[in-house]
Design a protein around this motif. Structure first.
Motif, PDB file in Angstrom:
ATOM      1  N   LEU A   1      14.506 -17.262  25.874  1.00  0.00           N
ATOM      2  CA  LEU A   1      15.380 -18.278  25.343  1.00  0.00           C
ATOM      3  C   LEU A   1      14.760 -18.906  24.096  1.00  0.00           C
ATOM      4  N   ALA A   2      15.616 -19.382  23.217  1.00  0.00           N
ATOM      5  CA  ALA A   2      15.146 -20.072  22.028  1.00  0.00           C
ATOM      6  C   ALA A   2      14.436 -21.353  22.450  1.00  0.00           C
ATOM      7  N   ARG A   3      13.369 -21.672  21.760  1.00  0.00           N
ATOM      8  CA  ARG A   3      12.616 -22.868  22.080  1.00  0.00           C
ATOM      9  C   ARG A   3      12.720 -23.845  20.931  1.00  0.00           C
ATOM     10  N   THR A   4      12.832 -25.114  21.254  1.00  0.00           N
ATOM     11  CA  THR A   4      12.886 -26.144  20.235  1.00  0.00           C
ATOM     12  C   THR A   4      11.752 -27.136  20.452  1.00  0.00           C
ATOM     13  N   THR A   5      11.418 -27.850  19.402  1.00  0.00           N
ATOM     14  CA  THR A   5      10.427 -28.912  19.498  1.00  0.00           C
ATOM     15  C   THR A   5      11.147 -30.214  19.805  1.00  0.00           C
ATOM     16  N   ASP A   6      10.389 -31.274  20.009  1.00  0.00           N
ATOM     17  CA  ASP A   6      10.985 -32.580  20.304  1.00  0.00           C
ATOM     18  C   ASP A   6      11.863 -33.085  19.164  1.00  0.00           C
ATOM     19  N   ASP A   7      11.564 -32.664  17.935  1.00  0.00           N
ATOM     20  CA  ASP A   7      12.370 -33.134  16.803  1.00  0.00           C
ATOM     21  C   ASP A   7      13.488 -32.155  16.437  1.00  0.00           C
ATOM     22  N   GLY A   8      13.792 -31.219  17.328  1.00  0.00           N
ATOM     23  CA  GLY A   8      14.926 -30.326  17.130  1.00  0.00           C
ATOM     24  C   GLY A   8      14.644 -29.077  16.325  1.00  0.00           C
ATOM     25  N   LEU A   9      13.418 -28.885  15.881  1.00  0.00           N
ATOM     26  CA  LEU A   9      13.086 -27.670  15.143  1.00  0.00           C
ATOM     27  C   LEU A   9      13.007 -26.483  16.098  1.00  0.00           C
ATOM     28  N   MET A  10      13.410 -25.328  15.622  1.00  0.00           N
ATOM     29  CA  MET A  10      13.269 -24.102  16.400  1.00  0.00           C
ATOM     30  C   MET A  10      11.840 -23.593  16.224  1.00  0.00           C
ATOM     31  N   ARG A  11      11.336 -22.860  17.224  1.00  0.00           N
ATOM     32  CA  ARG A  11       9.985 -22.324  17.095  1.00  0.00           C
ATOM     33  C   ARG A  11       9.906 -20.921  17.641  1.00  0.00           C
ATOM     34  N   VAL A  12       9.007 -20.177  17.031  1.00  0.00           N
ATOM     35  CA  VAL A  12       8.623 -18.844  17.490  1.00  0.00           C
ATOM     36  C   VAL A  12       7.103 -18.873  17.558  1.00  0.00           C
ATOM     37  N   MET A  13       6.549 -18.479  18.713  1.00  0.00           N
ATOM     38  CA  MET A  13       5.099 -18.531  18.875  1.00  0.00           C
ATOM     39  C   MET A  13       4.583 -17.233  19.479  1.00  0.00           C
ATOM     40  N   LEU A  14       3.441 -16.795  18.964  1.00  0.00           N
ATOM     41  CA  LEU A  14       2.774 -15.612  19.506  1.00  0.00           C
ATOM     42  C   LEU A  14       1.290 -15.909  19.659  1.00  0.00           C
ATOM     43  N   LYS A  15       0.673 -15.263  20.617  1.00  0.00           N
ATOM     44  CA  LYS A  15      -0.761 -15.391  20.842  1.00  0.00           C
ATOM     45  C   LYS A  15      -1.240 -14.028  21.311  1.00  0.00           C
ATOM     46  N   GLN A  16      -2.255 -13.496  20.638  1.00  0.00           N
ATOM     47  CA  GLN A  16      -2.768 -12.182  21.027  1.00  0.00           C
ATOM     48  C   GLN A  16      -4.227 -12.042  20.601  1.00  0.00           C
ATOM     49  N   VAL A  17      -4.917 -11.117  21.231  1.00  0.00           N
ATOM     50  CA  VAL A  17      -6.287 -10.796  20.847  1.00  0.00           C
ATOM     51  C   VAL A  17      -6.229  -9.539  19.989  1.00  0.00           C
ATOM     52  N   LEU A  18      -6.851  -9.635  18.805  1.00  0.00           N
ATOM     53  CA  LEU A  18      -6.896  -8.506  17.884  1.00  0.00           C
ATOM     54  C   LEU A  18      -8.254  -7.830  17.969  1.00  0.00           C
ATOM     55  N   ASP A  19      -8.258  -6.515  17.883  1.00  0.00           N
ATOM     56  CA  ASP A  19      -9.491  -5.728  17.974  1.00  0.00           C
ATOM     57  C   ASP A  19     -10.193  -5.662  16.621  1.00  0.00           C
ATOM     58  N   CYS A  20     -10.690  -6.819  16.202  1.00  0.00           N
ATOM     59  CA  CYS A  20     -11.489  -6.915  14.987  1.00  0.00           C
ATOM     60  C   CYS A  20     -12.255  -8.224  15.043  1.00  0.00           C
ATOM     61  N   GLU A  21     -13.251  -8.346  14.176  1.00  0.00           N
ATOM     62  CA  GLU A  21     -14.010  -9.581  14.101  1.00  0.00           C
ATOM     63  C   GLU A  21     -13.182 -10.666  13.407  1.00  0.00           C
ATOM     64  N   PRO A  22     -13.409 -11.931  13.727  1.00  0.00           N
ATOM     65  CA  PRO A  22     -12.638 -13.016  13.104  1.00  0.00           C
ATOM     66  C   PRO A  22     -12.700 -13.031  11.575  1.00  0.00           C
ATOM     67  N   ASP A  23     -13.851 -12.712  10.992  1.00  0.00           N
ATOM     68  CA  ASP A  23     -13.940 -12.690   9.527  1.00  0.00           C
ATOM     69  C   ASP A  23     -13.001 -11.641   8.937  1.00  0.00           C
ATOM     70  N   ALA A  24     -12.899 -10.489   9.598  1.00  0.00           N
ATOM     71  CA  ALA A  24     -11.991  -9.438   9.122  1.00  0.00           C
ATOM     72  C   ALA A  24     -10.536  -9.878   9.258  1.00  0.00           C
ATOM     73  N   ALA A  25     -10.208 -10.528  10.369  1.00  0.00           N
ATOM     74  CA  ALA A  25      -8.841 -11.025  10.550  1.00  0.00           C
ATOM     75  C   ALA A  25      -8.522 -12.107   9.517  1.00  0.00           C
ATOM     76  N   TRP A  26      -9.485 -12.963   9.237  1.00  0.00           N
ATOM     77  CA  TRP A  26      -9.284 -14.018   8.251  1.00  0.00           C
ATOM     78  C   TRP A  26      -9.002 -13.416   6.866  1.00  0.00           C
ATOM     79  N   ARG A  27      -9.764 -12.413   6.472  1.00  0.00           N
ATOM     80  CA  ARG A  27      -9.499 -11.739   5.199  1.00  0.00           C
ATOM     81  C   ARG A  27      -8.109 -11.107   5.216  1.00  0.00           C
ATOM     82  N   ALA A  28      -7.736 -10.507   6.333  1.00  0.00           N
ATOM     83  CA  ALA A  28      -6.462  -9.792   6.429  1.00  0.00           C
ATOM     84  C   ALA A  28      -5.265 -10.736   6.312  1.00  0.00           C
ATOM     85  N   ILE A  29      -5.291 -11.865   7.011  1.00  0.00           N
ATOM     86  CA  ILE A  29      -4.112 -12.742   6.962  1.00  0.00           C
ATOM     87  C   ILE A  29      -4.002 -13.481   5.634  1.00  0.00           C
ATOM     88  N   ARG A  30      -5.023 -13.383   4.791  1.00  0.00           N
ATOM     89  CA  ARG A  30      -4.948 -13.945   3.446  1.00  0.00           C
ATOM     90  C   ARG A  30      -4.723 -12.855   2.397  1.00  0.00           C
TER      91      ARG A  30
END
Length: 161
Positions: A1-30
């Motif tokens: 189901l669609a999720r909303t915040t208290d102020d009525g905004l819609m949200r999409v959230m994901l959480k996962q573990v990536l098979d790489c070191e944090p420094d590599a992920a940091w470079r990648a998402i930038r």
């Protein structure tokens, strides 16, 4: 189901573990190249200005196309980078300026990377948006796109060494 915040905004959230070191992920998402890779082929993005190898803080105007063919509008990706402890964040508070994407009146996309105990990366990805009066219609499309991005991130992460 669609999720909303208290102020009525819609949200999409994901959480996962990536098979790489944090420094590599940091470079990648930038990286504009990784941004394009995880979005394609569902969405393609082009810039009139060279983006370089790393996003800089501030606004970046882009043109978006669905499946690389159908124009869906122009948007500004407006980036800032923060850190709290060992958690690093990318914030995009940009906006859609034309086309179908302009139905979205509020956009705050946050990606966070932090280390796991085994040296991999905990990646969290949250989008808050408002597209009234069609937020409930926009949510499934954005949720599906976030699922695609998630799968692409998992696939590419081991290559980011």
């Amino acid at each position: 189901l669609a999720r909303t915040t208290d102020d009525g905004l819609m949200r999409v959230m994901l959480k996962q573990v990536l098979d790489c070191e944090p420094d590599a992920a940091w470079r990648a998402i930038r990286s504009p190249e990784v941004f394009r890779a995880v979005s394609s082929p569902l969405m393609t993005f082009a810039s009139a200005d060279p983006l370089g190898t790393t996003w800089t803080q501030g606004p970046h105007p882009l043109t978006a196309r669905l499946l690389g063919v159908i124009p869906v509008g122009e948007q500004v990706v407006d980036l800032s980078f923060t850190q709290r402890g060992d958690v690093r964040f990318v914030h995009d508070t940009g906006e859609a300026v034309s086309g179908a994407m302009a139905i979205i009146s509020y956009w705050h996309h946050t990606m966070a990377v932090s280390p796991t105990k085994d040296g991999r990366t905990l990646f969290r990805d949250r989008l808050l948006f408002d597209a009234q009066p069609v937020s409930l219609l926009a949510w499934p499309a954005l949720w599906a796109f976030w699922q695609w991005r998630s799968a692409q991130l998992r696939r590419l992460a081991p290559t980011w060494g």
